[in-house]
Design a protein around this motif. Structure first.
Motif, PDB file in Angstrom:
ATOM      1  N   LEU A  77       7.056   7.034   3.440  1.00  0.00           N
ATOM      2  CA  LEU A  77       6.197   6.156   3.354  1.00  0.00           C
ATOM      3  C   LEU A  77       6.700   4.747   3.144  1.00  0.00           C
ATOM      4  CD1 LEU A  77       2.824   7.912   2.585  1.00  0.00           C
ATOM      5  CD2 LEU A  77       3.814   7.317   5.119  1.00  0.00           C
ATOM      6  N   ILE A  81       6.737   2.378   6.510  1.00  0.00           N
ATOM      7  CA  ILE A  81       5.726   1.447   6.856  1.00  0.00           C
ATOM      8  C   ILE A  81       6.137   0.022   6.752  1.00  0.00           C
ATOM      9  CG2 ILE A  81       3.547   0.665   6.013  1.00  0.00           C
ATOM     10  CD1 ILE A  81       3.538   3.311   7.333  1.00  0.00           C
ATOM     11  N   VAL A 168       6.100   3.744  13.796  1.00  0.00           N
ATOM     12  CA  VAL A 168       5.283   2.697  13.109  1.00  0.00           C
ATOM     13  C   VAL A 168       5.445   1.335  13.486  1.00  0.00           C
ATOM     14  CG1 VAL A 168       5.112   1.636  10.794  1.00  0.00           C
ATOM     15  CG2 VAL A 168       5.497   4.075  10.894  1.00  0.00           C
ATOM     16  N   THR A 211      -3.532   2.025   9.045  1.00  0.00           N
ATOM     17  CA  THR A 211      -4.089   3.615   8.429  1.00  0.00           C
ATOM     18  C   THR A 211      -3.518   4.626   9.374  1.00  0.00           C
ATOM     19  OG1 THR A 211      -6.075   2.294   7.905  1.00  0.00           O
ATOM     20  CG2 THR A 211      -6.119   4.509   8.004  1.00  0.00           C
ATOM     21  N   VAL A 214       0.017   5.395   8.390  1.00  0.00           N
ATOM     22  CA  VAL A 214       0.372   5.984   7.275  1.00  0.00           C
ATOM     23  C   VAL A 214      -0.188   7.456   7.335  1.00  0.00           C
ATOM     24  CG1 VAL A 214      -0.532   6.306   4.938  1.00  0.00           C
ATOM     25  CG2 VAL A 214       0.097   3.905   5.879  1.00  0.00           C
ATOM     26  N   ARG A 217       2.379   9.454   9.558  1.00  0.00           N
ATOM     27  CA  ARG A 217       3.702   9.517   9.058  1.00  0.00           C
ATOM     28  C   ARG A 217       3.645  10.490   7.756  1.00  0.00           C
ATOM     29  NH1 ARG A 217       5.921  11.061  11.509  1.00  0.00           N
ATOM     30  NH2 ARG A 217       7.777  11.172  10.011  1.00  0.00           N
ATOM     31  N   PHE A 218       2.471  10.462   7.167  1.00  0.00           N
ATOM     32  CA  PHE A 218       2.233  11.151   5.779  1.00  0.00           C
ATOM     33  C   PHE A 218       2.146  12.724   6.150  1.00  0.00           C
ATOM     34  CE2 PHE A 218      -0.360  13.946   3.102  1.00  0.00           C
ATOM     35  CZ  PHE A 218       0.107  14.204   2.089  1.00  0.00           C
ATOM     36  N   PHE A 278      -6.138   9.400   1.136  1.00  0.00           N
ATOM     37  CA  PHE A 278      -5.560   8.182   2.053  1.00  0.00           C
ATOM     38  C   PHE A 278      -6.663   7.432   2.814  1.00  0.00           C
ATOM     39  CE2 PHE A 278      -1.101   9.857   1.886  1.00  0.00           C
ATOM     40  CZ  PHE A 278      -0.673   8.891   1.067  1.00  0.00           C
ATOM     41  N   LEU A 282      -7.660   3.765   2.434  1.00  0.00           N
ATOM     42  CA  LEU A 282      -7.047   2.676   3.387  1.00  0.00           C
ATOM     43  C   LEU A 282      -8.457   2.220   3.971  1.00  0.00           C
ATOM     44  CD1 LEU A 282      -4.202   4.485   4.833  1.00  0.00           C
ATOM     45  CD2 LEU A 282      -4.094   2.360   3.393  1.00  0.00           C
TER      46      LEU A 282
END
Lengths: 291, 361
Positions: A77, A81, A168, A211, A214, A217-218, A278, A282
């Motif tokens: 991350l 990002i 991203v 958002t 993230v 990707r998380f 998260f 966010l």
């Protein structure tokens, strides 16, 4: 009276219920079922209650894999990002360059995941790999992802970044293109520096897409399996054994279905909770309490 | 504060403009006096916003110069010109409070904290924003947001002019009136040059001391609201201002008589003299308010036929057929009027003559 007669409309939801049952509820419940039993072989099992959960929570190797996983997702991350945003800012805004850069960016996303592992195995080989040979022979730095844990980590991270940063970047690019021109005009009139324009216009306006970036990707990096499995197989030693790799080793390698079931549920919970956190954070970033 | 001069400004969005039609702005020479309240009026697509963006520096004109107090600023970007612009939709910095929004232009210019604080308080006071200063800007109503956009312009004490690009589009009707009044107040208080773009004639006529009417990339008339009504210098102004718009009839001229299909209409001496020197397609124009209607034949009257009329409460609009052309007349509420034959008079001093769309004078 008539109320009751019309309730057959509920039947319309049956297809959805069936699909959801087969796609998630039944498999999940099967896992729950496994997690409370000790399974010796087909048809041979013993109800053990919460013992498997206790085992899992005490398993030192699992703890290691969990921290490794957090470290990996955190790094992913932290790098992807900002890098994705930077790429999106650098992409052309009009002309033929737009479609060209979009296609080039999308390329890594189109490659099957285990193929990516194979590509990188060759890419970093010290004898013939473009990257491996260059670092070893031209720069004179010893680099071998099969022997040294740090090198294995660097390779895995590079692969992950190469594979997913474009996602991203594409999301951020879409967010940037959606900002009306008038905001930039107002910023010019107000004498805003490029940094202030980024900080107070572009970044806040990209919040929605970022958002999503993230969260995606998380989740993906926390569940990562195919690429490192092909690239390092979890090694050297256990240095790149992420949660999913360890889970598969337990379930299929050692046929420890009870432990693996308990493990899966805990894994699932961690992702659910973190995604929720998260999302909440966010969603509220940069928003006030305005009455 | 400044006087703004447009010196032969023309603009095309094409890279290599050739024809006249390639230009969004055809050569404009115009002076906006220091401290004036101007309305820039015209239909959608006539180049109002383009002209505004050239004044503020968001666009560099293809040709010509823009001068502030005699200094050429054509090549300067907006942030170097000391100009403020309020856009059609409120532009806010969402993550900032109202206070920070107002302070932003000053912070970007590196002012001291105390000076910023004083100025923001002062402007918030004028705009009635003081109770909201600590709130985030994004949650406020459209009119408050637009006031913040305006405030970001006002907060700079040395601003040359404030440009408004149809700023009341998204505001509720009852608040429009309130905001327009606020703008007038601010103009009287601070004596700033204001240029206000709109396609709404009511808005233009109530706001401005002078109205600049644009049509197809040109300024066709600059004048007080009264000028625009009494002496439209272009056919378009006649159409656009007033309700209903001016009546126009094609004609041919003999001496001081304009003939519309054989019917003679007497013109004022001055007009007739000036007309001798002009060529081009001739038309006479008259405001509906000035057409005189009589149920009996009178001197210099032409026979016509009332097709229909509408009673609008305080006045009547009659549609009158004069030799197959429809004219509109605005009559007092108590005018005796019935469908049928009437005689109409074109008072010479109110009957204008246009050559190729432009007033003959």
């Amino acid at each position: 009276m008539n109320k009751w007669e019309n309730n057959r409309a509920w039947l319309l939801t049956v297809p959805v219920l069936v699909i959801v049952a087969f796609s998630s509820i039944i498999p999940l419940m099967t896992v729950v079922n496994y997690s409370v039993q000790d399974i010796f072989g087909p048809g041979q099992s013993l109800f053990v209650g919460t013992e498997m959960y206790k085992n899992v929570l005490r398993d030192a190797r699992l703890h290691e894999a969990l921290w490794r996983q957090f470290l990996f997702s955190g790094l992913v991350l932290l790098i992807e990002i900002p890098l994705g945003i930077a790429l999106a800012l650098a992409m052309p805004k009009k002309g033929w360059g737009v479609s060209f850069s979009l296609v080039v960016m999308a390329l890594p996303l189109l490659i099957p995941w285990n193929t990516i592992g194979s590509i990188w195995i060759i890419f970093v080989r010290p004898d013939i790999g473009l990257f491996g040979a260059f670092v070893n022979n031209v720069l004179g730095i010893g680099f071998d992802h099969t022997a040294r844990p740090l090198d294995a980590w660097i390779t895995t991270l590079l692969m992950e970044i190469w594979h997913w940063t474009p996602l991203v970047a594409l999301l951020a690019y879409a967010g940037l293109r959606a900002i009306p021109e008038v905001y930039y005009q107002a910023a010019k009139i107000d004498g805003a520096s490029p940094w202030a324009t980024f900080r107070y216009i572009q970044l806040p306006k990209m919040r929605g897409v970022l958002t999503i970036a993230v969260l995606l990707r998380f989740m993906d990096s926390f569940l990562i399996y195919a690429e490192p499995f092909v690239l390092t197989g979890g090694g050297p030693g256990n240095s790149t054994t992420f949660l999913s790799i360890y889970l598969v080793k337990l379930a299929l390698g050692q046929f420890d279905l009870g432990t693996a079931g308990a493990f899966s549920l805990i894994y699932f919970l961690i992702i659910e909770i973190l995604c929720f956190v998260f999302y909440q954070v966010l969603k509220n970033v940069g928003k006030g309490t305005g009455t | 504060m400044a006087q703004i001069e447009m010196d032969g400004v023309a603009h095309s969005y094409l890279r290599h403009p050739e024809k006249d039609a390639d230009y969004a702005i055809k050569t404009i020479a115009n002076i906006w006096d220091d401290g004036g309240a101007y309305a820039l009026l015209g239909p959608s697509g006539c180049g109002k916003t383009t002209l505004l963006n050239i004044i503020s520096g968001l666009l560099t004109p293809t040709r010509g110069r823009v001068l502030y107090n005699g200094t050429d600023v054509t090549a300067l970007p907006p942030e170097k010109r000391n100009i403020a612009q309020v856009f059609q939709f409120p532009v806010l910095y969402d993550t900032m409070t109202v206070y920070e929004n107002l302070a932003f232009p000053l912070r970007n210019r590196g002012l001291e904290k105390d000076a910023i604080h004083r100025r923001v308080q002062e402007i918030a006071d004028i705009l009635d924003l003081t109770p909201f200063l600590k709130q985030k800007a994004y949650g406020l109503a459209a009119d408050a947001k637009q006031k913040i956009s305006l405030g970001r312009g006002l907060v700079r004490s040395d601003v040359a002019a404030i440009l408004f690009d149809e700023p009341l589009t998204v505001i509720d009707p009852h608040l429009k009136w309130h905001l327009r009044r606020k703008l007038k107040e601010i103009h009287e208080q601070l004596k700033l040059t204001l240029i206000y773009v709109t396609h709404d004639q009511m808005e233009a006529l109530t706001f401005a001391e002078k109205v600049v009417v644009m049509y197809e990339g040109e300024i066709v008339q600059t004048g007080t609201p009264e000028d625009l009504f009494e002496n439209p210098e272009h056919k378009f102004v006649g159409y656009f201002i007033g309700s209903p718009g001016m009546n126009f009839l094609s004609c041919r001229l003999e001496g001081n008589i304009a003939y519309v299909n054989g019917l003679g209409i007497k013109l004022g001496k001055q007009t007739a003299n000036a007309a001798q020197k002009t060529a081009g397609k001739l038309e006479i124009g008259i405001r509906p308010k000035y057409l005189e209607i009589s149920p009996r034949p009178v001197e210099n009257a032409l026979p016509a036929h009332v097709k229909s009329f509408e009673d609008l409460g305080s006045y009547k609009i009659a549609a009158i057929l004069l030799d197959e052309k429809t004219l509109y007349a605005r009559l007092p509420e108590d005018a005796p009027l019935a469908a049928g034959n009437v005689w109409i008079v074109f008072p010479p001093e109110k009957t204008k003559l246009y050559a190729d769309g432009r007033l003959v004078k």
